[in-house]
Motif scaffolding. Structure first.
Motif, PDB file in Angstrom:
ATOM      1  N   HIS A 255     113.486 -20.773  84.804  1.00  0.00           N
ATOM      2  CA  HIS A 255     112.587 -19.679  85.156  1.00  0.00           C
ATOM      3  C   HIS A 255     112.256 -18.796  83.961  1.00  0.00           C
ATOM      4  CE1 HIS A 255     116.608 -17.965  85.502  1.00  0.00           C
ATOM      5  NE2 HIS A 255     116.043 -16.813  85.204  1.00  0.00           N
ATOM      6  N   GLN A 256     113.131 -18.802  82.944  1.00  0.00           N
ATOM      7  CA  GLN A 256     112.874 -17.979  81.769  1.00  0.00           C
ATOM      8  C   GLN A 256     111.627 -18.453  81.022  1.00  0.00           C
ATOM      9  OE1 GLN A 256     116.598 -18.296  79.721  1.00  0.00           O
ATOM     10  NE2 GLN A 256     117.439 -16.489  80.719  1.00  0.00           N
ATOM     11  N   SER A 257     111.328 -19.733  81.097  1.00  0.00           N
ATOM     12  CA  SER A 257     110.139 -20.233  80.413  1.00  0.00           C
ATOM     13  C   SER A 257     108.879 -19.622  81.017  1.00  0.00           C
ATOM     14  CB  SER A 257     110.076 -21.754  80.464  1.00  0.00           C
ATOM     15  OG  SER A 257     109.854 -22.209  81.774  1.00  0.00           O
ATOM     16  N   GLU A 258     108.877 -19.379  82.316  1.00  0.00           N
ATOM     17  CA  GLU A 258     107.708 -18.781  82.951  1.00  0.00           C
ATOM     18  C   GLU A 258     107.504 -17.345  82.483  1.00  0.00           C
ATOM     19  OE1 GLU A 258     107.357 -19.549  87.096  1.00  0.00           O
ATOM     20  OE2 GLU A 258     107.999 -21.625  86.850  1.00  0.00           O
ATOM     21  N   LEU A 259     108.600 -16.614  82.277  1.00  0.00           N
ATOM     22  CA  LEU A 259     108.504 -15.269  81.731  1.00  0.00           C
ATOM     23  C   LEU A 259     107.919 -15.324  80.323  1.00  0.00           C
ATOM     24  CD1 LEU A 259     109.088 -12.212  81.715  1.00  0.00           C
ATOM     25  CD2 LEU A 259     111.409 -12.779  80.947  1.00  0.00           C
ATOM     26  N   ALA A 260     108.426 -16.226  79.494  1.00  0.00           N
ATOM     27  CA  ALA A 260     107.931 -16.361  78.117  1.00  0.00           C
ATOM     28  C   ALA A 260     106.449 -16.733  78.108  1.00  0.00           C
ATOM     29  CB  ALA A 260     108.751 -17.412  77.370  1.00  0.00           C
ATOM     30  N   GLU A 261     106.061 -17.645  78.968  1.00  0.00           N
ATOM     31  CA  GLU A 261     104.657 -18.063  79.017  1.00  0.00           C
ATOM     32  C   GLU A 261     103.748 -16.919  79.477  1.00  0.00           C
ATOM     33  OE1 GLU A 261     104.941 -21.566  81.447  1.00  0.00           O
ATOM     34  OE2 GLU A 261     105.966 -22.679  79.856  1.00  0.00           O
ATOM     35  N   GLU A 262     104.223 -16.124  80.436  1.00  0.00           N
ATOM     36  CA  GLU A 262     103.456 -14.970  80.908  1.00  0.00           C
ATOM     37  C   GLU A 262     103.287 -13.944  79.784  1.00  0.00           C
ATOM     38  OE1 GLU A 262     101.518 -12.311  83.680  1.00  0.00           O
ATOM     39  OE2 GLU A 262     101.923 -14.454  83.761  1.00  0.00           O
ATOM     40  N   LEU A 263     104.352 -13.660  79.057  1.00  0.00           N
ATOM     41  CA  LEU A 263     104.280 -12.690  77.962  1.00  0.00           C
ATOM     42  C   LEU A 263     103.441 -13.226  76.799  1.00  0.00           C
ATOM     43  CD1 LEU A 263     107.947 -11.405  78.099  1.00  0.00           C
ATOM     44  CD2 LEU A 263     105.881 -10.102  78.700  1.00  0.00           C
ATOM     45  N   ALA A 264     103.456 -14.535  76.592  1.00  0.00           N
ATOM     46  CA  ALA A 264     102.604 -15.144  75.557  1.00  0.00           C
ATOM     47  C   ALA A 264     101.138 -15.029  75.957  1.00  0.00           C
ATOM     48  CB  ALA A 264     102.991 -16.602  75.336  1.00  0.00           C
ATOM     49  N   GLU A 265     100.861 -15.206  77.233  1.00  0.00           N
ATOM     50  CA  GLU A 265      99.484 -15.079  77.721  1.00  0.00           C
ATOM     51  C   GLU A 265      98.962 -13.663  77.496  1.00  0.00           C
ATOM     52  OE1 GLU A 265      97.540 -15.397  82.053  1.00  0.00           O
ATOM     53  OE2 GLU A 265      98.589 -17.212  81.402  1.00  0.00           O
ATOM     54  N   LYS A 266      99.856 -12.672  77.594  1.00  0.00           N
ATOM     55  CA  LYS A 266      99.474 -11.272  77.359  1.00  0.00           C
ATOM     56  C   LYS A 266      99.513 -10.924  75.870  1.00  0.00           C
ATOM     57  CE  LYS A 266     101.166  -9.701  81.852  1.00  0.00           C
ATOM     58  NZ  LYS A 266      99.905  -9.452  82.491  1.00  0.00           N
ATOM     59  N   LYS A 267      99.789 -11.927  75.026  1.00  0.00           N
ATOM     60  CA  LYS A 267      99.788 -11.799  73.564  1.00  0.00           C
ATOM     61  C   LYS A 267     100.891 -10.877  73.023  1.00  0.00           C
ATOM     62  CE  LYS A 267      95.242 -13.468  72.734  1.00  0.00           C
ATOM     63  NZ  LYS A 267      95.532 -14.814  73.085  1.00  0.00           N
ATOM     64  N   HIS A 268     102.015 -10.767  73.767  1.00  0.00           N
ATOM     65  CA  HIS A 268     103.162  -9.993  73.292  1.00  0.00           C
ATOM     66  C   HIS A 268     104.053 -10.835  72.380  1.00  0.00           C
ATOM     67  CE1 HIS A 268     102.154  -6.647  75.797  1.00  0.00           C
ATOM     68  NE2 HIS A 268     102.367  -7.299  76.921  1.00  0.00           N
ATOM     69  N   LEU A 269     103.941 -12.162  72.495  1.00  0.00           N
ATOM     70  CA  LEU A 269     104.781 -13.078  71.732  1.00  0.00           C
ATOM     71  C   LEU A 269     104.114 -14.440  71.687  1.00  0.00           C
ATOM     72  CD1 LEU A 269     106.181 -14.985  74.136  1.00  0.00           C
ATOM     73  CD2 LEU A 269     107.644 -13.004  74.367  1.00  0.00           C
ATOM     74  N   PHE A 270     104.722 -15.334  70.912  1.00  0.00           N
ATOM     75  CA  PHE A 270     104.280 -16.734  70.886  1.00  0.00           C
ATOM     76  C   PHE A 270     105.304 -17.545  71.660  1.00  0.00           C
ATOM     77  CE2 PHE A 270     102.875 -14.810  66.887  1.00  0.00           C
ATOM     78  CZ  PHE A 270     101.512 -15.010  66.972  1.00  0.00           C
ATOM     79  N   CYS A 271     104.857 -18.556  72.352  1.00  0.00           N
ATOM     80  CA  CYS A 271     105.748 -19.420  73.119  1.00  0.00           C
ATOM     81  C   CYS A 271     105.630 -20.845  72.577  1.00  0.00           C
ATOM     82  CB  CYS A 271     105.366 -19.378  74.601  1.00  0.00           C
ATOM     83  SG  CYS A 271     106.524 -20.234  75.682  1.00  0.00           S
ATOM     84  N   ALA A 272     106.785 -21.491  72.401  1.00  0.00           N
ATOM     85  CA  ALA A 272     106.805 -22.846  71.847  1.00  0.00           C
ATOM     86  C   ALA A 272     107.891 -23.661  72.529  1.00  0.00           C
ATOM     87  CB  ALA A 272     107.060 -22.791  70.337  1.00  0.00           C
ATOM     88  N   HIS A 273     107.898 -24.925  72.214  1.00  0.00           N
ATOM     89  CA  HIS A 273     108.958 -25.852  72.584  1.00  0.00           C
ATOM     90  C   HIS A 273     109.501 -26.385  71.259  1.00  0.00           C
ATOM     91  CE1 HIS A 273     107.861 -25.951  76.876  1.00  0.00           C
ATOM     92  NE2 HIS A 273     106.657 -25.660  76.389  1.00  0.00           N
ATOM     93  N   PRO A 274     110.702 -26.935  71.251  1.00  0.00           N
ATOM     94  CA  PRO A 274     111.233 -27.422  69.967  1.00  0.00           C
ATOM     95  C   PRO A 274     110.269 -28.346  69.225  1.00  0.00           C
ATOM     96  CG  PRO A 274     112.978 -27.404  71.593  1.00  0.00           C
ATOM     97  CD  PRO A 274     111.693 -27.068  72.327  1.00  0.00           C
ATOM     98  N   HIS A 275     109.593 -29.236  69.953  1.00  0.00           N
ATOM     99  CA  HIS A 275     108.703 -30.193  69.290  1.00  0.00           C
ATOM    100  C   HIS A 275     107.357 -29.583  68.879  1.00  0.00           C
ATOM    101  CE1 HIS A 275     107.604 -30.524  73.557  1.00  0.00           C
ATOM    102  NE2 HIS A 275     106.403 -30.857  73.113  1.00  0.00           N
TER     103      HIS A 275
END
Length: 178
Positions: free
Chosen positions: A120-140
């Motif tokens: 579920h933490q990935s959904e939080l990260a993706e939401e905050l990335a969509e709002k341009k507060h951070l960048f979201c990535a995966h290891p690859h």
């Protein structure tokens, strides 16, 4: 003048944190030559990795001859000082680390641990990335994220603005929004 400038060259630290758990794929990703070179091209001089119970041990580097200086540690009673001294933070998707970093107004790349069930933490990260507060990535995708990121485009997180995030979390968990 060149000698003085060289001795005063800014120390730009990338702090990587995986928390207390194991996140070998993130440690491996930042330990690749391409990621280190991408960080160097962005002007970062030091890479400090906080590892959990990881089996993979990154290669240290003294930072000579145009290479980024690399060091790591496994435990610290607090990472607050490391976050404050960082020019860029690369973190696992812990909500505590995410919000602490955003409150410090540090550029942040959140790397999603795909090995976790019900992440579920990935959904939080993706939401905050969509709002341009951070960048979201995966290891690859970390190399591409670093190569393409422009930290000037990030929007500062306002601590009082947690209500939309709380609503999102409540909606995700199935609670009614009132």
């Amino acid at each position: 003048m060149g000698e003085i400038y060289d001795s005063l060259q800014l120390k730009r630290i990338v702090f990587v944190t995986v928390g207390l758990t194991s996140f070998d794929s993130l440690v491996r990703a930042v330990d690749t030559r391409e990621v280190r070179e991408a960080l160097l091209k962005k002007g970062y001089t030091h890479l400090l990795i906080q590892m959990g119970h990881d089996l993979y041990i990154p290669m240290k580097s003294a930072g000579e001859d145009g290479f980024i200086l690399v060091d790591y540690f496994t435990f610290s009673p607090s990472i607050a000082d490391h976050l404050r001294s960082a020019s860029l933070v690369i973190s696992h998707a812990s909500s505590g680390d995410i919000f602490e970093t955003m409150q410090l107004r540090k550029p942040l790349i959140v790397v999603v641990n795909e090995d976790l069930m019900d992440n579920h933490q990935s959904e939080l990260a993706e939401e905050l990335a969509e709002k341009k507060h951070l960048f979201c990535a995966h290891p690859h995708t970390l190399f591409n994220t670093i190569s393409e990121m422009d930290t000037e485009n990030l929007v500062a997180y306002e601590p009082g603005g947690a209500l939309p995030v709380a609503r999102f979390i409540n909606q995700f968990l199935g609670f009614s929004s009132q």
